[in-house]
Enzyme design. Structure first.
Site, PDB file in Angstrom:
ATOM      1  N   CYS A 195      -7.832 -27.770   6.218  1.00 16.16           N
ATOM      2  CA  CYS A 195      -6.423 -27.631   5.839  1.00 16.16           C
ATOM      3  C   CYS A 195      -6.118 -28.331   4.519  1.00 16.16           C
ATOM      4  O   CYS A 195      -5.534 -27.748   3.615  1.00 16.16           O
ATOM      5  CB  CYS A 195      -5.534 -28.175   6.953  1.00 16.16           C
ATOM      6  SG  CYS A 195      -3.801 -28.218   6.483  1.00 16.16           S
ATOM      7  N   CYS A 213      -4.972 -24.641   3.896  1.00 16.46           N
ATOM      8  CA  CYS A 213      -3.501 -24.522   3.842  1.00 16.46           C
ATOM      9  C   CYS A 213      -2.879 -25.165   2.603  1.00 16.46           C
ATOM     10  O   CYS A 213      -2.051 -24.545   1.929  1.00 16.46           O
ATOM     11  CB  CYS A 213      -2.872 -25.189   5.053  1.00 16.46           C
ATOM     12  SG  CYS A 213      -3.783 -25.022   6.575  1.00 16.46           S
ATOM     13  N   LYS A 251      -4.032 -23.704  -0.875  1.00 20.32           N
ATOM     14  CA  LYS A 251      -3.593 -22.291  -0.862  1.00 20.32           C
ATOM     15  C   LYS A 251      -2.090 -22.191  -1.115  1.00 20.32           C
ATOM     16  O   LYS A 251      -1.627 -21.418  -1.956  1.00 20.32           O
ATOM     17  CB  LYS A 251      -3.966 -21.673   0.495  1.00 20.32           C
ATOM     18  CG  LYS A 251      -3.516 -20.242   0.752  1.00 20.32           C
ATOM     19  CD  LYS A 251      -2.116 -20.096   1.284  1.00 20.32           C
ATOM     20  CE  LYS A 251      -1.735 -20.891   2.472  1.00 20.32           C
ATOM     21  NZ  LYS A 251      -2.302 -20.489   3.738  1.00 20.32           N
ATOM     22  N   TYR A 260      -5.626 -13.097   7.368  1.00 20.69           N
ATOM     23  CA  TYR A 260      -4.808 -14.136   6.731  1.00 20.69           C
ATOM     24  C   TYR A 260      -5.268 -14.429   5.303  1.00 20.69           C
ATOM     25  O   TYR A 260      -4.507 -14.372   4.356  1.00 20.69           O
ATOM     26  CB  TYR A 260      -4.933 -15.443   7.509  1.00 20.69           C
ATOM     27  CG  TYR A 260      -4.122 -15.563   8.757  1.00 20.69           C
ATOM     28  CD1 TYR A 260      -2.912 -16.257   8.749  1.00 20.69           C
ATOM     29  CD2 TYR A 260      -4.557 -15.040   9.964  1.00 20.69           C
ATOM     30  CE1 TYR A 260      -2.177 -16.417   9.897  1.00 20.69           C
ATOM     31  CE2 TYR A 260      -3.823 -15.196  11.121  1.00 20.69           C
ATOM     32  CZ  TYR A 260      -2.631 -15.886  11.081  1.00 20.69           C
ATOM     33  OH  TYR A 260      -1.899 -16.041  12.223  1.00 20.69           O
ATOM     34  N   GLU A 301      -3.400 -13.418   1.761  1.00 22.40           N
ATOM     35  CA  GLU A 301      -2.810 -14.502   0.967  1.00 22.40           C
ATOM     36  C   GLU A 301      -3.414 -14.528  -0.442  1.00 22.40           C
ATOM     37  O   GLU A 301      -2.687 -14.624  -1.439  1.00 22.40           O
ATOM     38  CB  GLU A 301      -2.989 -15.841   1.690  1.00 22.40           C
ATOM     39  CG  GLU A 301      -2.154 -15.883   2.977  1.00 22.40           C
ATOM     40  CD  GLU A 301      -2.275 -17.176   3.767  1.00 22.40           C
ATOM     41  OE1 GLU A 301      -3.238 -17.931   3.555  1.00 22.40           O
ATOM     42  OE2 GLU A 301      -1.391 -17.413   4.625  1.00 22.40           O
ATOM     43  N   HIS A 339      26.800 -17.556   5.607  1.00 23.29           N
ATOM     44  CA  HIS A 339      26.902 -16.532   4.576  1.00 23.29           C
ATOM     45  C   HIS A 339      27.063 -17.136   3.185  1.00 23.29           C
ATOM     46  O   HIS A 339      27.783 -18.119   3.050  1.00 23.29           O
ATOM     47  CB  HIS A 339      28.117 -15.651   4.901  1.00 23.29           C
ATOM     48  CG  HIS A 339      28.270 -14.498   3.964  1.00 23.29           C
ATOM     49  ND1 HIS A 339      27.438 -13.404   3.990  1.00 23.29           N
ATOM     50  CD2 HIS A 339      29.166 -14.278   2.963  1.00 23.29           C
ATOM     51  CE1 HIS A 339      27.828 -12.549   3.065  1.00 23.29           C
ATOM     52  NE2 HIS A 339      28.852 -13.054   2.417  1.00 23.29           N
ATOM     53  N   GLU A 394      21.133 -15.027   7.922  1.00 24.68           N
ATOM     54  CA  GLU A 394      22.276 -14.589   8.724  1.00 24.68           C
ATOM     55  C   GLU A 394      21.988 -13.260   9.427  1.00 24.68           C
ATOM     56  O   GLU A 394      22.616 -12.931  10.434  1.00 24.68           O
ATOM     57  CB  GLU A 394      23.550 -14.486   7.879  1.00 24.68           C
ATOM     58  CG  GLU A 394      23.554 -13.377   6.850  1.00 24.68           C
ATOM     59  CD  GLU A 394      24.860 -13.348   6.033  1.00 24.68           C
ATOM     60  OE1 GLU A 394      25.940 -13.496   6.608  1.00 24.68           O
ATOM     61  OE2 GLU A 394      24.759 -13.183   4.790  1.00 24.68           O
TER      62      GLU A 394
HETATM   63  P1  NDP Z   1      -8.930 -13.124  10.107  1.00 29.13           P
HETATM   64  O1  NDP Z   1      -9.462 -13.166  11.481  1.00 29.13           O
HETATM   65  O2  NDP Z   1      -7.478 -13.356   9.876  1.00 29.13           O
HETATM   66  O3  NDP Z   1      -9.268 -11.692   9.478  1.00 29.13           O
HETATM   67  C1  NDP Z   1     -10.589 -11.249   9.403  1.00 29.13           C
HETATM   68  C2  NDP Z   1     -10.631  -9.933   8.660  1.00 29.13           C
HETATM   69  O4  NDP Z   1     -11.981  -9.585   8.416  1.00 29.13           O
HETATM   70  C3  NDP Z   1     -10.018  -8.794   9.411  1.00 29.13           C
HETATM   71  O5  NDP Z   1      -9.393  -7.925   8.512  1.00 29.13           O
HETATM   72  C4  NDP Z   1     -11.217  -8.121  10.072  1.00 29.13           C
HETATM   73  O6  NDP Z   1     -11.048  -6.730  10.213  1.00 29.13           O
HETATM   74  C5  NDP Z   1     -12.311  -8.380   9.065  1.00 29.13           C
HETATM   75  N1  NDP Z   1     -13.622  -8.589   9.670  1.00 29.13           N
HETATM   76  C6  NDP Z   1     -13.929  -9.365  10.729  1.00 29.13           C
HETATM   77  N2  NDP Z   1     -15.248  -9.365  10.947  1.00 29.13           N
HETATM   78  C7  NDP Z   1     -15.803  -8.574  10.013  1.00 29.13           C
HETATM   79  C8  NDP Z   1     -17.138  -8.183   9.724  1.00 29.13           C
HETATM   80  N3  NDP Z   1     -18.157  -8.610  10.468  1.00 29.13           N
HETATM   81  N4  NDP Z   1     -17.342  -7.353   8.690  1.00 29.13           N
HETATM   82  C9  NDP Z   1     -16.312  -6.908   7.941  1.00 29.13           C
HETATM   83  N5  NDP Z   1     -15.036  -7.255   8.160  1.00 29.13           N
HETATM   84  C10 NDP Z   1     -14.784  -8.080   9.193  1.00 29.13           C
HETATM   85  O7  NDP Z   1      -9.846 -14.129   9.289  1.00 29.13           O
HETATM   86  P2  NDP Z   1      -9.615 -14.956   7.930  1.00 29.13           P
HETATM   87  O8  NDP Z   1     -10.994 -15.227   7.438  1.00 29.13           O
HETATM   88  O9  NDP Z   1      -8.646 -14.294   7.049  1.00 29.13           O
HETATM   89  O10 NDP Z   1      -8.970 -16.307   8.444  1.00 29.13           O
HETATM   90  C11 NDP Z   1      -9.652 -17.103   9.426  1.00 29.13           C
HETATM   91  C12 NDP Z   1      -8.662 -17.847  10.272  1.00 29.13           C
HETATM   92  O11 NDP Z   1      -8.071 -18.869   9.506  1.00 29.13           O
HETATM   93  C13 NDP Z   1      -7.478 -16.983  10.744  1.00 29.13           C
HETATM   94  O12 NDP Z   1      -7.765 -16.372  11.960  1.00 29.13           O
HETATM   95  C14 NDP Z   1      -6.373 -17.973  10.862  1.00 29.13           C
HETATM   96  O13 NDP Z   1      -6.345 -18.469  12.170  1.00 29.13           O
HETATM   97  C15 NDP Z   1      -6.740 -19.079   9.906  1.00 29.13           C
HETATM   98  N6  NDP Z   1      -5.853 -19.038   8.732  1.00 29.13           N
HETATM   99  C16 NDP Z   1      -4.500 -19.215   8.909  1.00 29.13           C
HETATM  100  C17 NDP Z   1      -3.635 -19.166   7.830  1.00 29.13           C
HETATM  101  C18 NDP Z   1      -2.174 -19.333   8.054  1.00 29.13           C
HETATM  102  O14 NDP Z   1      -1.792 -19.806   9.114  1.00 29.13           O
HETATM  103  N7  NDP Z   1      -1.306 -18.930   7.121  1.00 29.13           N
HETATM  104  C19 NDP Z   1      -4.123 -18.938   6.477  1.00 29.13           C
HETATM  105  C20 NDP Z   1      -5.548 -18.742   6.401  1.00 29.13           C
HETATM  106  C21 NDP Z   1      -6.363 -18.794   7.486  1.00 29.13           C
HETATM  107  P3  NDP Z   1     -10.214  -6.046  11.400  1.00 29.13           P
HETATM  108  O15 NDP Z   1      -9.226  -7.012  11.907  1.00 29.13           O
HETATM  109  O16 NDP Z   1      -9.573  -4.862  10.758  1.00 29.13           O
HETATM  110  O17 NDP Z   1     -11.228  -5.693  12.401  1.00 29.13           O
END
Ligand code: NDP
Length: 448
Positions: A44, A49, A52, A179, A183, A437, A442
């Protein structure tokens, strides 16, 4: 005869969960040590976080500067310098890292800046070779980006490296549409890079409300982000500083950076958990009970390494609950209901509770109220982008089951509104609240 140990608690991993558990346990009088192989603060603070969000703020000035003329400002010769933003962000990371370190120090928590592995139910070995014992061990080692298995994947960057880019890439390819992908797509797009998001499915942000995801897709496409759906990467070839990206069924195209954001895997490899009889799950996660205890009585785990909910505030709650339970004599279980979350895309989206689809499956009869509006600041600046707020309500009880929002400041607004959803308030309670407002928020009390 009770055994004596070097420490009451040895924590492996000084991220959000580990630091909270260490300092709270120490404040209860426990002798605590923590080992961290990277930097104190964890994902984080160091590579997640915090940096970012600062990049989101930094890139958002592009929009503000574009709109400024509509508000009477003459802004001439704007330019952006990536090294300045990057280095200031990294400087802030250093400051928070020091603050976390100072907190541990002031609570008397001993720190080992090296890797630690488990040698048994009460044993830890440090990378230096030193062996220590602890009555209780807490594993809070977080998670690590997963690199998919295609030729050239090793040459790509992940969210670990993206904060250190030597220069701003003109053309960025991002694999994944979760995510991190959404972002950084927003950050790079706002900073003027050409962004292509490549995902294996046809969805972005799986798990979020469908109408909001559609809205984000429309807006970001209008802003120039390109999407390639149902497109696994076949291979990537790097020549000098240029990447040739070949997607299945498509011609290869060039990019200056490829960011992989395809999820994060619990950090348990080589930790020695087997030596202590700690069972692991299919994804390498550590299964725990509702007190965060593993299959070994003296070893607990909190945060991303347990793969419950990969969010910082959840890890902090788990760390606090662990310390209260084990060292504060006040058993606490974490309540995982109604956890608000947000994606700091541009515009951001946020949600709490059930999506429309989830609520329909669970409750059958639901009512959905929505407000699809153009924020005043967008109207004035000639921006066509619309916000969308959605309340999902149980038809039988009038209780608000979910709230989902996309639009400027959505995460800020949702955090406050999440209190009402968590408290189980009804649509009538929302309606009974007088609007503030003029505001975007709102809309929450004006949905009919
Ligand atoms: P996410 O789980 O959010 O997304 C993963 C993405 O990668 C999805 O689009 C998925 O596709 C794709 N994917 C998964 N496995 C594969 C694979 N083997 N090959 C190709 N594509 C794949 O992961 P992130 O890495 O973005 O983030 C990790 C975690 O970090 C999040 O789950 C979240 O909990 C945390 N995080 C939170 C944030 C926040 O609170 N604002 C910010 C950043 C991270 P599909 O879903 O279409 O199958």
């Amino acid at each position: 005869m009770p055994r004596t140990y070097d420490y009451d608690l040895f924590v492996i991993g000084a991220g959000s969960g580990g630091v909270r558990a260490s300092r709270v346990a120490a404040s209860y009088g426990a002798r605590v040590a923590v080992a961290e192989e990277h930097r104190i603060g964890g994902t984080c603070v160091i590579r997640g976080c915090v940096p970012k969000k600062l990049l989101v703020y930094g890139s958002h000035f592009a929009e503000e500067l574009q709109d400024a003329a509509h508000y009477g400002w003459t802004v001439e010769r704007t330019s952006f310098d990536w090294p300045t933003l990057r280095d200031r962000v990294l400087g802030e990371v250093d400051r928070i890292n020091e603050a976390y370190t100072a907190t541990l120090e002031s609570h008397g928590v001993e720190r080992f800046l090296e890797r630690a592995t488990i040698t048994g139910p009460h044993g830890v070995r440090l990378a230096s070779g030193r062996e220590v014992s602890a009555r209780t061990i807490l594993v809070a080692t977080g998670a690590w980006p997963v690199l998919p298995d295609f030729p050239g994947a090793d040459a790509c960057i992940t969210s670990n490296e993206v904060f250190h880019l030597p220069s701003l890439p003109k053309r960025v390819v991002i694999q994944g549409a979760g995510y991190i992908a959404m972002e950084f797509a927003g950050i790079f797009n706002a900073l003027g890079c050409t962004v292509t998001v490549v995902n294996r499915s046809e969805a972005i942000l799986r798990g979020y409300d469908e109408s909001l995801r559609d809205r984000l897709l429309q807006i970001t496409m209008a802003r120039g982000i390109q999407y390639r759906f149902n497109c696994p990467i076949e291979r990537i070839d790097k020549a000098g500083e240029c990447y040739s990206v070949k997607l299945e069924g498509h011609d290869a195209f060039d990019a200056d950076a490829v960011l992989i954001a395809t999820g994060r895997r619990p950090n348990t490899k080589g930790l020695g958990l087997e030596a202590a009889g700690v069972a692991l799950g299919e994804k390498g996660e550590i299964p725990v009970d509702d007190q965060s205890k593993t299959s070994c009585d003296s070893i607990y785990a909190v945060g991303d390494v347990t793969n419950r909910v990969q969010l910082t505030p959840v890890a902090i709650r788990e760390g606090q609950a662990f310390a209260d339970t084990v060292f504060g004599n006040a058993p606490v279980t974490v309540d995982y209901g109604c956890i608000p979350s947000a994606v700091f895309s541009q515009p951001p989206l946020a949600g709490v509770g059930l999506t429309e689809g989830q609520a329909r499956n669970k409750f059958g009869s639901i009512k959905v109220f929505s407000s699809d509006f153009r924020p005043m600041k967008n109207v004035f600046a000639g921006r066509q982008e619309r916000g969308l707020y959605k309340l999902v309500v149980d038809a039988a009880t009038d209780k608000v089951l979910g709230l989902h929002m996309i639009g400027p400041e959505a995460p800020e607004i949702l955090q406050a509104a999440a209190i009402a959803v968590k408290a189980g308030l009804t649509k009538a309670d929302f309606d009974a609240t007088v609007a503030l407002h003029p505001s975007m928020a709102e809309e929450l009390v004006l949905m009919r």
